[in-house]
Design an enzyme around this catalytic site. Structure first.
Site, PDB file in Angstrom:
ATOM      1  N   ASP A  25       0.782  -1.223   0.043  1.00  9.55           N
ATOM      2  CA  ASP A  25      -0.006   0.037   0.046  1.00  9.55           C
ATOM      3  C   ASP A  25       0.770   1.381  -0.043  1.00  9.55           C
ATOM      4  O   ASP A  25       0.597   2.202   0.621  1.00  9.55           O
ATOM      5  CB  ASP A  25      -1.066  -0.037   1.274  1.00  9.55           C
ATOM      6  CG  ASP A  25      -2.107  -1.100   1.277  1.00  9.55           C
ATOM      7  OD1 ASP A  25      -1.818  -1.884   0.362  1.00  9.55           O
ATOM      8  OD2 ASP A  25      -2.707  -1.113   2.047  1.00  9.55           O
TER       9      ASP A  25
ATOM     10  N   LYS B 286      -6.938  -4.860  -3.137  1.00 11.49           N
ATOM     11  CA  LYS B 286      -7.987  -5.397  -1.773  1.00 11.49           C
ATOM     12  C   LYS B 286      -8.562  -4.304  -1.521  1.00 11.49           C
ATOM     13  O   LYS B 286      -8.559  -3.009  -1.830  1.00 11.49           O
ATOM     14  CB  LYS B 286      -6.600  -5.760  -0.871  1.00 11.49           C
ATOM     15  CG  LYS B 286      -5.891  -4.602  -0.174  1.00 11.49           C
ATOM     16  CD  LYS B 286      -4.852  -5.296   0.747  1.00 11.49           C
ATOM     17  CE  LYS B 286      -3.927  -4.125   1.211  1.00 11.49           C
ATOM     18  NZ  LYS B 286      -4.734  -3.210   2.193  1.00 11.49           N
TER      19      LYS B 286
ATOM     20  N   CYS C 136      -2.006  -2.679   7.632  1.00  7.67           N
ATOM     21  CA  CYS C 136      -2.007  -3.527   6.515  1.00  7.67           C
ATOM     22  C   CYS C 136      -0.662  -4.231   6.437  1.00  7.67           C
ATOM     23  O   CYS C 136      -0.801  -5.525   5.922  1.00  7.67           O
ATOM     24  CB  CYS C 136      -2.129  -2.659   5.239  1.00  7.67           C
ATOM     25  SG  CYS C 136      -3.702  -1.801   5.198  1.00  7.67           S
TER      26      CYS C 136
END
Length: 213
Positions: free
Chosen positions: A10, A111, A156
């Protein structure tokens, strides 16, 4: 392709300076990422990335519940932190950081696309109800060891690492390539401890480059 991959979690505009859910010093991870990309490419290792990719009405957004960001609640039977709107599909905030060496990335995995459930991990949603395509891709390429870094440490990155360990991967975490949200001051420290206890090996970038072939 070799049996090791770099997994960038991310590294997106919304988690960096000026972003909707900016993580303190988030931008400082990009230099570490590019150094690791160079290191991995020189050794024939794969480079993959995850990308938060939410619909505009995602259930994890505080705006959908008329509550303040970072309020704690429940979504679809699971404990949920309600976030500022972030990483909305096809927006600038969802794009990978412009200084990241994106052309060297072999595959990107989305995601958080399901409106009704959040997805911190790059492998599963938070209820382990659905998998992303990441695990199948890694197994197809016979990869069994991961180098993991990214944003954010306490969400994450942590859940990606814990899932990778559960799935049987050897996991190395580059600590200075991670930054945390830190709703509570010690959240990132606790996340690194949790990853280590679960079986991940923690390195700084310098340690990694010095000790690994």
């Amino acid at each position: 392709m070799s049996q090791r991959a770099l997994l960038l979690v991310d590294l997106q505009n919304d988690f960096c300076a000026g972003g909707a859910l900016a993580v303190a010093e988030g931008d400082s991870t990009i230099d570490v990422a590019n150094a690791l990309i160079d290191w991995c490419k020189a050794r024939g290792d794969a480079v993959v990335a995850s990308q938060d990719w939410h619909p505009a009405n995602h259930g994890s957004f505080a705006s959908q519940h008329q509550v303040e960001p970072f309020t704690q609640g429940e979504l679809n039977g699971l404990a949920q932190t309600f976030w500022p709107d972030h990483c909305v599909q096809n927006t600038e905030g969802a794009e990978l950081h412009p200084l990241l060496d994106q052309k060297a990335i072999d595959a990107v995995f989305h995601k958080g696309e399901n409106v009704g459930i959040d997805s911190y991990s790059a492998f599963f949603d938070n209820g382990h109800r659905q998998k992303t395509a990441l695990d199948d891709w890694l197994r197809h390429h016979e990869i069994n060891e991961l180098i993991v870094m990214g944003l954010a440490t306490d969400y994450c990155v942590k859940f990606t690492v814990l899932d990778a360990l559960q799935l049987g991967y050897t996991v190395n975490v580059i600590t200075d390539g991670c930054r945390g949200v830190n709703i509570q001051a010690q959240d990132s420290t606790h996340a690194f401890m949790e990853m280590s206890v679960a079986g991940a090996t923690l390195f700084t970038l310098a340690d990694w480059q010095e000790t690994q072939a």
